[in-house]
Design an enzyme around this catalytic site. Sequence first.
Site, PDB file in Angstrom:
ATOM      1  N   HIS A  22      -4.053   0.972   7.825  1.00 50.49           N
ATOM      2  CA  HIS A  22      -2.731   1.598   7.790  1.00 50.49           C
ATOM      3  C   HIS A  22      -2.745   2.833   6.873  1.00 50.49           C
ATOM      4  CE1 HIS A  22       1.799   1.279   7.939  1.00 50.49           C
ATOM      5  NE2 HIS A  22       1.650   2.001   6.844  1.00 50.49           N
ATOM      6  N   GLU A  23      -3.358   2.695   5.688  1.00 52.71           N
ATOM      7  CA  GLU A  23      -3.352   3.798   4.711  1.00 52.71           C
ATOM      8  C   GLU A  23      -4.260   4.940   5.146  1.00 52.71           C
ATOM      9  OE1 GLU A  23      -1.021   3.751   2.753  1.00 52.71           O
ATOM     10  OE2 GLU A  23      -0.591   1.626   2.907  1.00 52.71           O
ATOM     11  N   CYS A  67       6.288   0.117   7.541  1.00 50.47           N
ATOM     12  CA  CYS A  67       5.854   1.260   6.739  1.00 50.47           C
ATOM     13  C   CYS A  67       6.985   1.703   5.817  1.00 50.47           C
ATOM     14  CB  CYS A  67       5.455   2.404   7.667  1.00 50.47           C
ATOM     15  SG  CYS A  67       4.914   3.869   6.776  1.00 50.47           S
ATOM     16  N   LEU A  68       6.659   1.980   4.549  1.00 49.60           N
ATOM     17  CA  LEU A  68       7.677   2.378   3.583  1.00 49.60           C
ATOM     18  C   LEU A  68       8.316   3.725   3.935  1.00 49.60           C
ATOM     19  CD1 LEU A  68       5.866   1.336   0.283  1.00 49.60           C
ATOM     20  CD2 LEU A  68       7.602   0.056   1.550  1.00 49.60           C
ATOM     21  N   HIS A  93      -2.514   7.077   7.452  1.00 45.11           N
ATOM     22  CA  HIS A  93      -1.571   7.987   6.780  1.00 45.11           C
ATOM     23  C   HIS A  93      -2.259   9.282   6.357  1.00 45.11           C
ATOM     24  CE1 HIS A  93       2.376   6.237   6.324  1.00 45.11           C
ATOM     25  NE2 HIS A  93       1.913   5.096   5.867  1.00 45.11           N
ATOM     26  N   GLY A 148       0.835  -1.195   0.000  1.00 45.58           N
ATOM     27  CA  GLY A 148       0.000   0.000   0.000  1.00 45.58           C
ATOM     28  C   GLY A 148       0.867   1.241   0.000  1.00 45.58           C
ATOM     29  N   GLN A 155       2.852   9.995   1.353  1.00 48.60           N
ATOM     30  CA  GLN A 155       4.150   9.307   1.291  1.00 48.60           C
ATOM     31  C   GLN A 155       4.925   9.660   0.017  1.00 48.60           C
ATOM     32  OE1 GLN A 155       2.347   5.276   2.278  1.00 48.60           O
ATOM     33  NE2 GLN A 155       4.302   5.140   3.357  1.00 48.60           N
TER      34      GLN A 155
HETATM   35 NI    NI Z   1       2.940   3.288   5.817  1.00 50.29          NI
END
Ligand code: NI
Length: 185
Positions: free
Chosen positions: A152-153, A109-110, A156, A50, A55
Amino acid sequence: MAKRRIWRIDNQEDKKTLKMNCRPVKLPDRNLKQLVADMFETMREANGVGLAAPQVGLPIQLCIIEVPAEIEEQEDGTEVEVAPAEEYVLINPRIVKTSGDEVMRDEGCLSLPGWYGMVPRHSWVTVEFQDQNGKLRRLRKADGLLGWAIQHEVDHLHGVLFTERIRDLGTLRDITQAPEEPIAA
Ligand code: NI
């Protein structure tokens, strides 16, 4: 298509955007198609499931999710795809219903590469969102990887990182050197 830079929480300038409460997207928006394509490319390149617009530096309520194809190994060793990959583009998503219970998941998380920790999440959520044409859509009782990624998204989009959801910070660890990293988004 173009891969974009993934913004990181350990960069002070990036962090300002990652911590923002994102603004709603006004539809239709003719720039979205390219942005969505870029985000999928960026997410796949980073092996994520995701990615949210903040991000890649854009504080707007847009996120993408890709649940990988399900592969089963047969007795003879060959691999068969038993379920195709599923792609989702969620614009202005709102979680409208959640399960009463919760599950703990090892989450990454990226925007915080290499770090993982145990995060409590609802075992399923129902999310309402708009598609790129502005049509209102709903995913009912999304569970498993999809349900987790939605939570999670959507976090964000409101400036919330998974580290803020961790109850036991002792579970947070850097596994950059581990042989196999769990999923991140
Ligand atoms: Ni993340």
